[in-house]
Each structure stands twice: as structure tokens, then as C-alpha cells.
Design a protein around this motif. Structure first.
Motif: not given
Length: 450
Positions: A345, A349, A352, A354, A359
Motif C-alpha cells: 500500500t 502511494r 502515485s 497520493e 490510505i
């Protein structure tokens, strides 16, 4: 993994609360994505392989499933070799590692998998030593966390008792690895989040454990035993060869059939099991530790994913999220799967751009898939004991009948045996046992008994 630290970080400081196995693995993951990782634990952490108060289950038999070992090796390259250098036993599944279940002794076959068997303190100490070599990680022991610090919908720090006052440690991200008995649910509710719904099974499991020194000159083709019988006999035991030429022995039972700590009754309990092998071993051996008793009455899956509002900046991992019956030796591997889900995860992130906001949803989607597979695979076993309490799945009888048919097919088919053991070691999804040719043969067995 330690050598693959990202040049692009998601924040300055991450904090892990809890320095058990889940917390140590989480810290290693976080070190790839944060400039600094601070691990907090209330215990004084021993420098050698000793049990500690904050991990009471550490004084009982542990099994690191094969997938858990592989995950740990990914996080800490060289760990397996270091453990073997310390005298950890490598036991071949189906040959040196033998299992007696509700249907009797499983066939003696080489299943092509090796299990590393050791005490929990030895494993945890070795992993902690690997982690301390990571320049981004600091472990702060004898530190009592008092709660989370929120700013609106985001966690911004951790409140700790420094002896004179409550200190706030600022954090961009926090992992809750406080275990099954931590206070983090109340900390969450104090911030206006919760309560957290739970799925539970009342399993009534209790242990009594001790370490025995093997008799001088002992030799056997078997080095580990797992013995359990069918309901209504809810008693069983493990005797695992561990470091220093010893056996780690844990006797167990459910509800009113739990063992106690009296030495004579301990031996009598072992003698009363459905197979005599554990008693035969330890009756010749010297017990070198006191008998320790431990209770694990409930399996619990905390459904953080169902919160109407989940705060940014904090995620649960390991037993703080889900803990299952320790009889099945899957707890540390489940925590390792959560750590790998965290890694995936955070990597996503980072790629990307982000960042950390929002999250929780992708993290829970990952961890819930694995956790659900483990939980559902154990339900049919747990409800095989009439005393188990919990919400019975609508298809439980069908699943139980299929499991019994599958166990009978195992006796006949080495491939099926290997697949079943691989599922128990969390190497494969239970879906591998739903292959059409396997289902057809299992259903023939089931229908023949109707």
C-alpha cells in the motif's frame, strides 16, 4: 529490504506502538518510506532470548508457518541463515514433523516443505537484532503510551508518559501493533472514532507449557509432534524440538478440558491424550522450566474497515487487527501478511504521489482478503467442537462435510496432502482445494457416507 530504502519518503517520522513480531516487521517496512521510525514498547527488552512480560504467549510453543518465514526473509535478508546458526531446528513436514488430527495420524510422506522450529523469544530477539542495524529505526523501550493525539480527522502524534509528565511525540503516521490486549480501541474512541465492530468466536483455549531437556543420547526420526483428537475430546498437545537440545511442550484443551500447572497433573494430562507419544517423550526427560499457563478464550477480528469514519494517520496490524486460535500456529504469519500489505500500500502511494491521506481503505482491502481466508478456513475446524460459540456460517455443515471428505482423500493422495499442508502454512489460498478434479473426488467420498 533494509538495503532498498526509498529516496522519496512519505513523511518525516513514523511511530510503531508495540515491539512484538508485528511491530518489528511494520517498522522495517516503514523504514522504506519515512526518514525516521520510532518503535515504542512498555517492556524492558531483553538482549538475549528470554520471555518478557508483554508477550505472555511467548512462554508457549510457537510455529512460524512457511509463508511467515518467507515474508520475514523478504523483510530481513539473511534471517533464516542466522536462525539456523543459532541452533534452530529444520523439520521436514510429513517426516520429522508429524501430525495426529481428528482422523488419526496423517500419512508419513515427504511434503517438500521445511519448518523452522524455535522458541518465540529466540525468533523475536533475532528479528530485533536485525532491525537495530537499520539506521532509520530507533527502539525506545520502557515507554508507556497513554493515547493517540488527533487534530480533527487525522492522528498527529502519540502521548507517552515520560515519568514526570505526558509528552506528545509528533508523527506523520502510526502503526498500532499493541496486540490483542492493548488499549488502542479506547484511544480511538476518545478521539471520536468508533466503537469498532468485532467478529468473534468463543473457543475456550487454554495452554500449559514447559521446556524439557532431551535425554542424553536421544535419537528419533521424528522431532516434532502435534496431537489432537475429535470432539468431544478437546485436549491436545505439541512437543517441538527447539534450540539447546530441548523440547518445548505445550498441552492444551478447550473450556472445561484445559490443563493446569501442577507437574503431576501435567504428566497425567499428556498420558490421557488420544496418542501417547508426547507422554512417552517427556516421561524420560527433565523439565527445566516452571509450567506456565496461558488462556486464549476468544478469536477476534476487529472490523476497523466498517467504521463510518477512520482517522488518517493510524492503522492496526497483527493481533491488534485480528487474532485467531494459537493452536493453528498462524498468528505471526498473519501479522507478516499484514506487514506485506502495508508495504504494498505504501509503495503504491509513493508511486502515485497520493501520499497518506485516505490510505486506510486500500490497506484494509488488502489485509481483509488474507484475514478473511484464514478466518473462514478455521471456522469449519472450530465449529467441529460443539462447545464453540459464535455466528455459524449458513454453509457450515456443507463446508464441514467437505473438509472431512478432503481429509480422507489426503490419506489416498500425496498431492492433496501437500496442498492441504500448504494451505495450513498460508502458502496457498484455500481455493486450490476447489480444483474440479479434487472436488469431484471429495464429493464421491461425502456421498458414499450419506
Amino acid at each position: 529490504m533494509s538495503a532498498q530504502i526509498s529516496e522519496i519518503t512519505l513523511g518525516k517520522r513514523a511511530v510503531v506502538v508495540g515491539a512484538g513480531m508485528g511491530g518489528l516487521m511494520a517498522a522495517e517496512v516503514l523504514s522504506r518510506y519515512f526518514d525516521e521510525v520510532l518503535v515504542l514498547d512498555k517492556d524492558a527488552l531483553p538482549g538475549t532470548a528470554q520471555a518478557r512480560m508483554g508477550v505472555p504467549q511467548g512462554q508457549h510453543v510457537h510455529l512460524l508457518a512457511v509463508q511467515g518465514r518467507r515474508n520475514l526473509e523478504t523483510l530481513f535478508p539473511g534471517l533464516t541463515s542466522a536462525l539456523l546458526d543459532r541452533g534452530v531446528i529444520c523439520s521436514r513436514a510429513g517426516l520429522e514433523f508429524r501430525i495426529h488430527d481428528a482422523a488419526g495420524w496423517q500419512p508419513r510422506r515427504d511434503l517438500g516443505l521445511a519448518l523452522l522450529v524455535m522458541s518465540r523469544p529466540l525468533l523475536e530477539t533475532a528479528v530485533r537484532e536485525f532491525l537495530t542495524r537499520n539506521p532509520r529505526v530507533t527502539i525506545r523501550e520502557e515507554t508507556r503510551v497513554q493515547g493517540w493525539v488527533f487534530d480533527g480527522d487525522a492522528l498527529t502524534g502519540v502521548a507517552v508518559d515520560n515519568g514526570d509528565a505526558i509528552e506528545t511525540l509528533a508523527a506523520d503516521f502510526v502503526i498500532d501493533a499493541t496486540g490483542r490486549s492493548g488499549n488502542s480501541l479506547s484511544w480511538l474512541e476518545a478521539g471520536g472514532f468508533g466503537p469498532v465492530a468485532e467478529t468473534t468466536l468463543e473457543i475456550g483455549t487454554g495452554y500449559a507449557s514447559a521446556i524439557f531437556r532431551k535425554p542424553q543420547g536421544w535419537h528419533s526420526s521424528v522431532d516434532c509432534l502435534s496431537i489432537h483428537g475429535p470432539d468431544p475430546d478437546m485436549r491436545g498437545g505439541f512437543a517441538f524440538s527447539v534450540e539447546n537440545e530441548c523440547w518445548f511442550v505445550s498441552l492444551n484443551g478447550r473450556f472445561d478440558q484445559q490443563p493446569g500447572g501442577d507437574p503431576d497433573k501435567f504428566l497425567a494430562f499428556a498420558k490421557s491424550l488420544c496418542a501417547p507419544d508426547i507422554h512417552d517423550w517427556i516421561s524420560q526427560a527433565e523439565r527445566i522450566t516452571p509450567i506456565k499457563v496461558y488462556k486464549a478464550p476468544i478469536s477476534r477480528w476487529r472490523r476497523f474497515d466498517r467504521l463510518d469514519r477512520h482517522p488518517d494517520g493510524v492503522l492496526p496490524l497483527g493481533d491488534a487487527l485480528a487474532h485467531v486460535n494459537p493452536l493453528y500456529g498462524q498468528g505471526m504469519t498473519l501479522a507478516s501478511a499484514h506487514a506485506m500489505s502495508l508495504h504494498e500500500t505504501l509503495a503504491e502511494r509513493t508511486t502515485s504521489g497520493e501520499g497518506l491521506k485516505g490510505i486506510a481503505q486500500p490497506y484494509f482491502k488488502r489485509v481483509n482478503g488474507f484475514t478473511r481466508a484464514v478466518w473462514q478456513s478455521l471456522e469449519a475446524i472450530e465449529f467441529g467442537y460443539a462447545a464453540t460459540k459464535g455466528e455459524r456460517p449458513a454453509d457450515l455443515d456443507r463446508r464441514a462435510a467437505f473438509s472431512k471428505g478432503l481429509r480422507k482423500l489426503m490419506d489416498q493422495d500425496a498431492e492433496v496432502h501437500g496442498l492441504m499442508f500448504g494451505v495450513s502454512q498460508l502458502l496457498y489460498s484455500p481455493e486450490v482445494l476447489l480444483r474440479p478434479d479434487i472436488v469431484e473426488r471429495v464429493m464421491q467420498i461425502v456421498m458414499a457416507e450419506v
